[in-house]
Structures are given as structure tokens and as C-alpha cells.
Design a protein around this motif. Structure first.
Motif, PDB file in Angstrom:
ATOM      1  N   ALA A  89     -74.151 -64.949  63.630  1.00 19.75           N
ATOM      2  CA  ALA A  89     -74.035 -66.345  64.054  1.00 19.75           C
ATOM      3  C   ALA A  89     -73.196 -66.424  65.329  1.00 19.75           C
ATOM      4  O   ALA A  89     -72.066 -65.942  65.366  1.00 19.75           O
ATOM      5  CB  ALA A  89     -73.384 -67.166  62.942  1.00 19.75           C
ATOM      6  N   ALA A  90     -73.770 -67.020  66.367  1.00 12.96           N
ATOM      7  CA  ALA A  90     -73.028 -67.159  67.624  1.00 12.96           C
ATOM      8  C   ALA A  90     -71.902 -68.179  67.450  1.00 12.96           C
ATOM      9  O   ALA A  90     -70.827 -68.039  68.034  1.00 12.96           O
ATOM     10  CB  ALA A  90     -73.970 -67.595  68.741  1.00 12.96           C
ATOM     11  N   ALA A  91     -72.156 -69.186  66.659  1.00 10.79           N
ATOM     12  CA  ALA A  91     -71.160 -70.238  66.437  1.00 10.79           C
ATOM     13  C   ALA A  91     -71.439 -70.879  65.079  1.00 10.79           C
ATOM     14  O   ALA A  91     -72.564 -70.801  64.574  1.00 10.79           O
ATOM     15  CB  ALA A  91     -71.267 -71.289  67.540  1.00 10.79           C
ATOM     16  N   PRO A  92     -70.443 -71.506  64.470  1.00 11.76           N
ATOM     17  CA  PRO A  92     -70.679 -72.153  63.173  1.00 11.76           C
ATOM     18  C   PRO A  92     -71.457 -73.456  63.331  1.00 11.76           C
ATOM     19  O   PRO A  92     -71.344 -74.127  64.358  1.00 11.76           O
ATOM     20  CB  PRO A  92     -69.261 -72.445  62.672  1.00 11.76           C
ATOM     21  N   PHE A 121     -66.282 -70.226  59.765  1.00 17.53           N
ATOM     22  CA  PHE A 121     -66.687 -69.192  60.718  1.00 17.53           C
ATOM     23  C   PHE A 121     -65.785 -67.974  60.611  1.00 17.53           C
ATOM     24  O   PHE A 121     -64.562 -68.079  60.657  1.00 17.53           O
ATOM     25  CB  PHE A 121     -66.647 -69.745  62.146  1.00 17.53           C
ATOM     26  N   LEU A 122     -66.437 -66.808  60.474  1.00 20.95           N
ATOM     27  CA  LEU A 122     -65.722 -65.536  60.501  1.00 20.95           C
ATOM     28  C   LEU A 122     -66.006 -64.907  61.858  1.00 20.95           C
ATOM     29  O   LEU A 122     -67.100 -64.390  62.102  1.00 20.95           O
ATOM     30  CB  LEU A 122     -66.200 -64.650  59.345  1.00 20.95           C
ATOM     31  N   ILE A 173     -70.580 -69.158  54.887  1.00 19.55           N
ATOM     32  CA  ILE A 173     -69.711 -68.483  55.848  1.00 19.55           C
ATOM     33  C   ILE A 173     -70.612 -67.918  56.944  1.00 19.55           C
ATOM     34  O   ILE A 173     -71.482 -67.090  56.679  1.00 19.55           O
ATOM     35  CB  ILE A 173     -68.922 -67.331  55.188  1.00 19.55           C
ATOM     36  N   ALA A 174     -70.435 -68.427  58.160  1.00 21.13           N
ATOM     37  CA  ALA A 174     -71.189 -67.889  59.296  1.00 21.13           C
ATOM     38  C   ALA A 174     -70.372 -66.732  59.859  1.00 21.13           C
ATOM     39  O   ALA A 174     -69.165 -66.855  60.059  1.00 21.13           O
ATOM     40  CB  ALA A 174     -71.381 -68.969  60.351  1.00 21.13           C
ATOM     41  N   VAL A 175     -71.048 -65.585  60.068  1.00 22.47           N
ATOM     42  CA  VAL A 175     -70.337 -64.397  60.533  1.00 22.47           C
ATOM     43  C   VAL A 175     -70.822 -64.017  61.925  1.00 22.47           C
ATOM     44  O   VAL A 175     -72.034 -63.903  62.158  1.00 22.47           O
ATOM     45  CB  VAL A 175     -70.559 -63.200  59.570  1.00 22.47           C
ATOM     46  N   ALA A 176     -69.886 -63.843  62.827  1.00 25.44           N
ATOM     47  CA  ALA A 176     -70.220 -63.460  64.204  1.00 25.44           C
ATOM     48  C   ALA A 176     -70.890 -62.092  64.212  1.00 25.44           C
ATOM     49  O   ALA A 176     -70.702 -61.299  63.289  1.00 25.44           O
ATOM     50  CB  ALA A 176     -68.951 -63.432  65.048  1.00 25.44           C
ATOM     51  N   PRO A 177     -71.681 -61.792  65.255  1.00 23.61           N
ATOM     52  CA  PRO A 177     -72.295 -60.457  65.349  1.00 23.61           C
ATOM     53  C   PRO A 177     -71.217 -59.377  65.434  1.00 23.61           C
ATOM     54  O   PRO A 177     -70.212 -59.559  66.115  1.00 23.61           O
ATOM     55  CB  PRO A 177     -73.099 -60.506  66.651  1.00 23.61           C
ATOM     56  N   ILE A 178     -71.459 -58.280  64.741  1.00 28.42           N
ATOM     57  CA  ILE A 178     -70.546 -57.132  64.787  1.00 28.42           C
ATOM     58  C   ILE A 178     -71.324 -55.980  65.411  1.00 28.42           C
ATOM     59  O   ILE A 178     -72.432 -55.681  64.964  1.00 28.42           O
ATOM     60  CB  ILE A 178     -70.126 -56.699  63.352  1.00 28.42           C
TER      61      ILE A 178
END
Ligand code: TXA
Ligand code: MG
Length: 305
Positions: free
Chosen positions: A228-231, A237-238, A279-284
């Protein structure tokens, strides 16, 4: 400073100490320190967070971490200190961090017999988690030189106890309800174990090949939306590589994958506790420990059964 107090100083400050056991060398760190545990996974180059064995001095110290049924206790009394590892339910108040147990509800404990391992555990006074001191996919190290060749600068200190006497890993026996399972054949033969426990069952193949697939792995109550780029409105947002936003957390503000791995379970739990539904998680990034983090996130995001 003698080597043992140097080892304790390193462990206490989150560093890695390789030490001999009678089976193979272990790559040890403070079991309660998730950041140190993340460094161990990083040093091993493991694509997944395999659960680690918590090394303890004796049965009492093991029972502070694991709920041992009577048969497990009998086995420990027969073979500890020695090349036996017991997997059992993790105590609620276990001091071994969740990352070391890879989010499982079980824990592996072993009291090794090697005098140097015993001296280190006595001096440190707390459990030391340690996988075999080799890079992932290579054979276990049985001398201090093997450890240095394989892990190099990733390990802060190698305690040299000469060549290990047994040279093959500990036998792992799991206690799961009424079942007693031989998870890994090792230095103690099946017949010697069965003399105490009765017949051993074969492991569930999917569970052994990939401990990460066990249903008992921690999954948050909230749903996860990955990459997720943004919540979106209402999502927690994580973040990664950015500061935490309001009502969210960041795995690592400075894009440090070791720090992100150390924070992963605790942050998922914390966002869950805040009552987030999604929970939206940023790209890892899929590099180094990122592969293991993404592996865990994918499992946590998979539909529940
Ligand atoms: O002889 C040994 O056991 C050495 C010395 C250093 O103690 N250690 C060792 O650790 O061989 P490692 O990480 O290379 O292998 C431990 C195995 C892994 O296959 C891991 O998946 C399994 O133990 N294991 C650890 N905790 C477990 C758990 N809760 N449930 C099932 N398997 C577990
Ligand atoms: Mg190994």
C-alpha cells in the motif's frame, strides 16, 4: 577482559556470539532482544524466519519458557545437558521474543552439555537463541574456523572450543497434545528416545518443510492490505522508510530491514490492539531480510480458514 565476560558484554548489547555445543556451533544472541534476533537471521541469509532453539542451562530454565508435559520432563532428565531439543507450548510469560519463535505458539528448548556453552549460559544468566552457525543452505559448522569462513564479520565473537565432538545436530522431539513427534533425527537415536517416550510419530510433512506454514503462526485479527502506497480512510498504516503517520506505526523510518524484522510481530500486534480493521502495509523491498518479512506478511494476509 576475559573472553567470557567479553561474550556477555556483546550479548547484553545486542551483538552476536558464536559458541560451541557438543553437536555443532551455534550463532547466539540474547533471546529477548528482537533486534539481535533479526541480526541473526540477516547473518544466516535465511529467506524465512525459521524458529530458533532457545539454549538454557537446565530443566528449570527450560520450564520458565516452555510448558513441558511429564514425558518431555522425563526425556530432559534423561538427556540434558545434551544433544536433545524439545518443542512444546511456549509459556505466556516466556522471555524469548516472538521473532525468535517465528510467531509460533510453540518454542524449542535445549540445554547443551559443552562446557563452554554451559559457562556462557551461566555467565549470561538468560536464554540464548542460536541456529547452527552457518549461512543458510550450507552445512553446519563444527569448528570455529568454519564459523569464521562462513559468517565472517557478521559475528562479533567466536568462542573457540575446538572441533565439536558429535558433529551432527541435536535430535528434536515435539510434544503436541497427546502426540510425541520426531521432528528431526539427530545425535540421539530414535530407540533411545522411544525407550522413554514410547513410539514416536512422524511429523506432518508440510509443518517440517516449512515451519512458516503452520496454522498456529501469528496472524493479526485485522485484515492486511499489502504493497500500500498510502492508507485509505479508516485503515491503520504500517510504514517503511517513512515516519509513522497518525494512528500508525513504522517498521523502520530509515529503511533498515533488520530493524523492520525486529519490529514486525510487535507492530502487527500493537495495531491489532488499537482495533484497526484493516492494516495497510507499505511495500517492503524483496532483498536481504525483506524476503522473510514479505513471506510472513503474505501468510498473515492470506484468507483465514
Ligand atoms: O544441534 C543443534 O540443534 C544446533 C545447536 C546450535 O544447538 N542448532 C540447530 O539450530 O541446529 P537450527 O536453527 O539450525 O535448527 C533448528 C531447527 C530448525 O529446523 C527449526 O525449524 C526447528 O529447529 N524449530 C525450532 N523451533 C521450532 C518450533 N517451535 N517448532 C518446530 N520446529 C522448530
Ligand atoms: Mg541449521
Amino acid at each position: 577482559m576475559n573472553e567470557l565476560s567479553e561474550a556477555v558484554r556483546i550479548l547484553s548489547s545486542g551483538g552476536l556470539v558464536a559458541f560451541p555445543t557438543e553437536t555443532v556451533y551455534g550463532l547466539g544472541c540474547d533471546a529477548s532482544d528482537a533486534l539481535a534476533v533479526a541480526r541473526v537471521y540477516d547473518a544466516k541469509g535465511r529467506p524465512q524466519f525459521n524458529p530458533l532453539i532457545a539454549h538454557v542451562r537446565d530443566l528449570d530454565a527450560a520450564e520458565a519458557q516452555a510448558v513441558l508435559p511429564a514425558k518431555a520432563r522425563a526425556l530432559a532428565e534423561a538427556f540434558w545437558p545434551g544433544p536433545l531439543t524439545i518443542v512444546a507450548k511456549r509459556r505466556e510469560d516466556s522471555t524469548v521474543c516472538e521473532l525468535a519463535c517465528a510467531g509460533l505458539v510453540t518454542i524449542a528448548v535445549r540445554a547443551p552439555a559443552h562446557p563452554m556453552a554451559q559457562a556462557l549460559l551461566a555467565a549470561f544468566g538468560k536464554p540464548i537463541v542460536a541456529p547452527s552457525a552457518n549461512r543458510s543452505g550450507r552445512v553446519s559448522a563444527t569448528t570455529a574456523a568454519h564459523v569464521r569462513d562462513d559468517l565472517g564479520a557478521a559475528v562479533d565473537l567466536v568462542l573457540d572450543g575446538g572441533a565439536t565432538t558429535l558433529g551432527i545436530e541435536s535430535t528434536i522431539v515435539a510434544f503436541d497434545g497427546d502426540r510425541t513427534v520426531l521432528l528431526r533425527p539427530g545425535a540421539i537415536g530414535r530407540a533411545d528416545v522411544e525407550a522413554i517416550t514410547g513410539p514416536l510419530e512422524a511429523p506432518d510433512p508440510s509443518a517440517v518443510e516449512a515451519p512458516g506454514m503452520l496454522a498456529s503462526h501469528y496472524a493479526p485479527r485485522a485484515r492486511l492490505r499489502l504493497d500500500a502506497a498510502a492508507p485509505r480512510p479508516g485503515e491503520a498504516f504500517l510504514a517503511f522508510g517513512a515516519p509513522a503517520s497518525a494512528g500508525g506505526l513504522t517498521l523502520s523510518e530509515r529503511s533498515d530491514l533488520v530493524e523492520a524484522a525486529a519490529n514486525l510481530y510487535a507492530h502487527l500486534r500493537a495495531l491489532d490492539a488499537m482495533g484497526a480493521e484493516v492494516i495497510a502495509v507499505a511495500p517492503i523491498p524483496q532483498t536481504a531480510l525483506g524476503e522473510a518479512i514479505n513471506d510472513r506478511l503474505l501468510r498473515a494476509a492470506a484468507p483465514r480458514t
